[in-house]
Scaffold this motif. Sequence first.
Motif, mmCIF file in Angstrom:
data_model
loop_
_atom_site.group_PDB
_atom_site.id
_atom_site.type_symbol
_atom_site.label_atom_id
_atom_site.label_comp_id
_atom_site.label_asym_id
_atom_site.label_seq_id
_atom_site.Cartn_x
_atom_site.Cartn_y
_atom_site.Cartn_z
ATOM 1 N N ILE A 177 11.323 0.040 47.509
ATOM 2 C CA ILE A 177 10.247 1.410 47.486
ATOM 3 C C ILE A 177 9.949 1.539 45.834
ATOM 4 C CG2 ILE A 177 9.956 3.952 47.531
ATOM 5 C CD1 ILE A 177 11.917 3.646 49.795
ATOM 6 N N LEU A 178 10.534 1.286 44.763
ATOM 7 C CA LEU A 178 10.018 1.612 43.503
ATOM 8 C C LEU A 178 9.429 0.274 43.163
ATOM 9 C CD1 LEU A 178 13.382 2.569 41.807
ATOM 10 C CD2 LEU A 178 11.422 4.056 42.115
ATOM 11 N N ALA A 179 9.523 -0.902 43.528
ATOM 12 C CA ALA A 179 8.520 -1.879 43.493
ATOM 13 C C ALA A 179 7.177 -1.869 44.026
ATOM 14 C CB ALA A 179 9.267 -3.118 43.979
ATOM 15 N N HIS A 180 7.358 -1.188 45.270
ATOM 16 C CA HIS A 180 5.835 -0.890 46.068
ATOM 17 C C HIS A 180 5.040 0.280 45.235
ATOM 18 C CE1 HIS A 180 6.884 -3.341 49.657
ATOM 19 N NE2 HIS A 180 5.870 -3.220 50.007
ATOM 20 N N GLU A 181 5.913 1.097 44.877
ATOM 21 C CA GLU A 181 5.011 2.389 43.935
ATOM 22 C C GLU A 181 4.309 1.723 42.815
ATOM 23 O OE1 GLU A 181 8.122 5.155 43.590
ATOM 24 O OE2 GLU A 181 7.813 6.183 45.504
ATOM 25 N N LYS A 182 5.455 0.841 42.022
ATOM 26 C CA LYS A 182 4.551 0.334 40.792
ATOM 27 C C LYS A 182 3.330 -0.422 41.214
ATOM 28 C CE LYS A 182 5.909 -2.249 36.551
ATOM 29 N NZ LYS A 182 4.803 -3.059 36.769
ATOM 30 N N LEU A 183 3.640 -1.531 42.162
ATOM 31 C CA LEU A 183 2.428 -2.007 42.622
ATOM 32 C C LEU A 183 1.200 -1.447 42.972
ATOM 33 C CD1 LEU A 183 1.482 -4.989 42.976
ATOM 34 C CD2 LEU A 183 2.271 -5.058 45.189
ATOM 35 N N MET A 184 1.440 -0.276 43.587
ATOM 36 C CA MET A 184 0.494 0.723 44.140
ATOM 37 C C MET A 184 -0.338 1.256 42.899
ATOM 38 S SD MET A 184 1.984 2.590 47.483
ATOM 39 C CE MET A 184 0.802 3.744 47.519
ATOM 40 N N THR A 185 0.637 1.810 42.073
ATOM 41 C CA THR A 185 0.100 2.367 40.590
ATOM 42 C C THR A 185 -1.052 1.423 39.972
ATOM 43 O OG1 THR A 185 2.113 3.701 40.457
ATOM 44 C CG2 THR A 185 0.740 3.627 38.645
ATOM 45 N N ASP A 186 -0.406 -0.091 39.756
ATOM 46 C CA ASP A 186 -1.086 -0.841 39.146
ATOM 47 C C ASP A 186 -2.557 -0.890 39.940
ATOM 48 O OD1 ASP A 186 0.793 -0.855 37.383
ATOM 49 O OD2 ASP A 186 1.676 -2.881 38.137
ATOM 50 N N THR A 187 -2.416 -1.281 41.163
ATOM 51 C CA THR A 187 -3.623 -1.492 41.945
ATOM 52 C C THR A 187 -4.742 -0.138 41.984
ATOM 53 O OG1 THR A 187 -2.359 -2.677 43.488
ATOM 54 C CG2 THR A 187 -4.452 -2.148 44.418
ATOM 55 N N THR A 188 -4.148 0.976 41.714
ATOM 56 C CA THR A 188 -4.756 2.195 42.040
ATOM 57 C C THR A 188 -5.372 2.321 40.500
ATOM 58 O OG1 THR A 188 -3.284 3.314 43.341
ATOM 59 C CG2 THR A 188 -4.876 4.602 42.118
ATOM 60 N N GLU A 189 -4.917 1.852 39.358
ATOM 61 C CA GLU A 189 -5.688 2.160 38.184
ATOM 62 C C GLU A 189 -6.814 1.129 38.104
ATOM 63 O OE1 GLU A 189 -5.128 4.120 35.647
ATOM 64 O OE2 GLU A 189 -3.648 5.249 36.776
ATOM 65 N N LEU A 190 -6.318 -0.275 38.485
ATOM 66 C CA LEU A 190 -7.267 -1.261 38.657
ATOM 67 C C LEU A 190 -8.564 -1.001 39.427
ATOM 68 C CD1 LEU A 190 -8.313 -3.871 37.725
ATOM 69 C CD2 LEU A 190 -7.204 -5.054 39.503
ATOM 70 N N LEU A 191 -8.594 -0.269 40.319
ATOM 71 C CA LEU A 191 -9.512 0.112 41.287
ATOM 72 C C LEU A 191 -10.383 1.346 40.745
ATOM 73 C CD1 LEU A 191 -11.051 0.365 44.365
ATOM 74 C CD2 LEU A 191 -9.213 1.734 44.933
ATOM 75 N N LYS A 192 -9.866 2.203 40.315
ATOM 76 C CA LYS A 192 -10.277 3.279 39.471
ATOM 77 C C LYS A 192 -11.122 2.668 38.361
ATOM 78 C CE LYS A 192 -7.111 7.106 40.024
ATOM 79 N NZ LYS A 192 -5.934 8.177 39.596
ATOM 80 N N LEU A 193 -10.790 1.746 37.535
ATOM 81 C CA LEU A 193 -11.466 1.118 36.378
ATOM 82 C C LEU A 193 -12.730 0.472 37.107
ATOM 83 C CD1 LEU A 193 -11.786 0.260 33.535
ATOM 84 C CD2 LEU A 193 -10.290 -1.767 34.162
ATOM 85 N N LYS A 194 -12.581 -0.050 38.081
ATOM 86 C CA LYS A 194 -13.760 -0.911 38.817
ATOM 87 C C LYS A 194 -14.718 0.029 39.312
ATOM 88 C CE LYS A 194 -12.569 -5.231 38.150
ATOM 89 N NZ LYS A 194 -13.474 -5.994 37.344
ATOM 90 N N GLN A 195 -14.120 1.238 39.895
ATOM 91 C CA GLN A 195 -15.094 2.426 40.386
ATOM 92 C C GLN A 195 -15.802 3.114 39.243
ATOM 93 O OE1 GLN A 195 -12.303 4.574 42.586
ATOM 94 N NE2 GLN A 195 -12.922 3.405 44.491
ATOM 95 N N ASN A 196 -15.287 3.251 38.162
ATOM 96 C CA ASN A 196 -15.928 3.829 37.019
ATOM 97 C C ASN A 196 -16.843 2.959 36.319
ATOM 98 O OD1 ASN A 196 -15.694 5.917 34.862
ATOM 99 N ND2 ASN A 196 -14.802 4.686 33.530
ATOM 100 N N GLN A 197 -16.625 1.593 36.464
ATOM 101 C CA GLN A 197 -17.741 0.855 35.890
ATOM 102 C C GLN A 197 -18.932 0.851 36.671
ATOM 103 O OE1 GLN A 197 -15.908 -3.168 35.781
ATOM 104 N NE2 GLN A 197 -14.842 -2.855 33.609
#
Length: 892
Positions: A522-542
């Motif tokens: 579960i912790l591994a999934h949460e870290k992966l989700m956090t990284d994906t969310t941050e990248l998605l936010k970056l792209k959406q911001n661009q």
Amino acid sequence: MIPLKLILEGIYSYQDRQTIDFTALLEAGLFGIFGAVGSGKSSILEAITYALYGETERLNARDKRGYNMMNLKSNKSYIELDFVNFEGRTFRVTREFKRNSKNFDDVKSPTVVLYEKLNDTWVPLESSNTQRIIGLSYENFKRTIIIPQGQFKEFIELGARERTDMMKEIFQLHRFDLQDKVSTLYKKNQSELDHLNGQLSGFEEITSDLVSATSAKLQVELQSFASIESSHKLQHEKFMHLQKLKADFLELNQIKLRYEELLEQKGPKESLRLQLSQFEEAQAKFLHSLRSKEKLDLDKGSTQRKLANAEVKKAEIQQLIQQHQSRINVLKPKYELLPQRRIQELDLELIKQLITFSKEIKGLQDRAEKGRHFVSEAKKQQTHYKAKIQGTESEILNLKRAKPSPHELMELGQWYTRQQGIQQQENDLNRQLVDLENNASDIRQELQNFSGNLEEFQSTHAHVVQELEQKLNKLQDEKAHLLLQQRLTQYAKNLKEGSPCPLCGAIEHPMVNHGQDISLEILAHEKLMTDTTELLKLKQNQKFQVEKLVLRLQSLTDQKHELNTKIQLHQSIKTAHINEFVWTGYSSTDESIYASKKQELSKIDTLIQALENQLANDQTALASVEENLEKYNKALGQFERDEVSKEAQINQNIGNLKLLSWFDYQSKDAQTVEEEYNAIKTSNVTVEKEFVSINDKLSELKSQFAGQNSVVNAILERLQTIEIEILEVDNTLQQHLLASPFNAIEEVKQILAQNLPVQQIRLELEQFQIDFESVKAQIAQLEHKLVDQVYEETIFIEQEKALKESAQQLKESTENVAKLRQELNQLMISYDKKEILLQQQMKLNLRNENLKQLFNLFKGAGFVQYVSSIYLRQLCDHANIRFHRMTRKLPT
């Protein structure tokens, strides 16, 4: 919240009242608001937000929100919004604020009223708070319903806690947040259990054996009580018999003593009876006659004294009559001369008036002479002011003919003012055009630095964002599955045989699933989700930044086009305005001629105003002089009329004189005549008053003398009558004395002087006889009753002592029975209460175990976060469908 109708007036660009009906738009399910920049699209949404919450994103209370929101040409702003809330109820909210009529920049605080539609009638509500009606705070309303321009990123970047709180408010997820309620129930149950255990600690010694033993002891004590009570009744009956016998013997002795006392009183009572008989006989035969004689003797003495006083008063009145008659004889000659002296008094009064009128005529002649002088001076001033006024009016007329036309100068000044405004607007438009071109150049350079090829960036960015969203959705599903698996594993681990399952409620658990620990996964999934969310936010911001720059560039292009149109229109207005210049003698480019003419007009107006003020002052002075002239003429005429009137009055008074001559008094002064008049008037009044007064008093005294003489005669007649009545009473007393046993009248008076209370003595004697006979009868009755009876004091004392001992035994037995009975009742109550408490303890222990399991299930709001993630996913799905409909693309 679903809007139904919006009314705007005086808000931003909406100067006139506008009504927007959303009902037809809502039937399509999806609609848009379109228009050019500055046309009022955002104003509609801002008006809805302000109507509901009294807040706007662009302006706050410190920004003079009311002034900035109000249209500059309006004096009031009005917003009315009809909407349906999440419960299907229809509401209306109105906000109105007005401009201060004395201060343009001051806008008063708005008035807000909230209505609810009930039976087709708008009913005002007490509170204007719409948050409880809509179910959203202002912050969450901005995040979900109307997102302010440029702030969608804030909604995307909300943290887990803030997003969960927002979802709880939107979808009413508070009903799933049971942690506090379960904790409260657990603490309350534990408190009740502790309290119950404390109560049971006080019932440890209460047993069924103790209740049985106490009941048996009570039965033994009841038998002993019955035996003692029977013995006490026998002793009490014996004692009551002896006590009654003792009372009878004591009563017999007391009655005999009373009989001896009555025998001693019998002799004096017989003497008193004889004395009473003599007193009654004397009272019946002699009392009335003796009292009548005493009264007659008193009347005789009183009448004799009255007679003496009446004769003295009669002599006094006769003496006063003689004195007044002498004074009348002296005053009578003077009184007879009063008519002639009255005529002299009237003549003196007329002479006084003649002297006064002569002085007044002299004063009137002096005042008339002065008045003629004032009239002459006033006529000279009147001629002077009339000539001066005529010259001033002629001068004002010449100045008015020479001054320039004010109307022509006013129109020319308005033309110059408008020409300056047109030139200023032209300069402003050219400056705005240069600013727009500079801003557009800066944005193009920023786009070139940021994205390179714009179309290539958009296609690549959409593909990357779609891949990241699919990856994030997949990770969220896997995480939800792992969390559910972990929670089920925890439930399975906590299950015990015989206890209910917290999910299904079953008591039996035949096949318990024992899973593995998946916390690391579960912790591994949460870290992966956090990284994906941050990248998605970056792209959406661009993408957001690029779209923002494109929109700004497009907006500037539109503004430049509108500005060029305005410049062309303004040029045509300027040309038309120049063609309107039609004044000869003036220049459209040089205002100096206009300024000199205007200055000349001002000087002439000032001079005319000064002359008009001088003319008004002279006219006022002339009116004052003419008014005084008229007043002087009237006064002069009045003086002459008063002089003629006084002369006529003098002639009339001289003709009315009868005894005195005006020639004799014409040279005398007023004071001498006044003294002579007062002296004769005072003398006349004194003589007349004294003569009339003494004559009236003499008549009154004669009347009093006649009346007093009648009084003396009446008193003499009354005295003779009293002496006759006294003689008759003496004869009556002698006759009664011969027929009575008394020897003399003095003996009778001595007997009556005793003044015996007859009724009281008679009652006393009768009561003595009754008491004597009654005592004799009581003695005979008691002696008959106690013929064979014997009373001994020693036997009575022994029986009294035995009764007291028996009563003490009965009291002690009664107290023992009551004590045992109360103890048994208390034991039975406590035993029943103990049984009830034990049953309650079993229920609370079972409830305590169940609440522990529920507390673990809802701990940390994990269940609410899980439900919130499901609602958020469904919300995103619906948003995607609406987005595809707006872009006319079908969902994949």
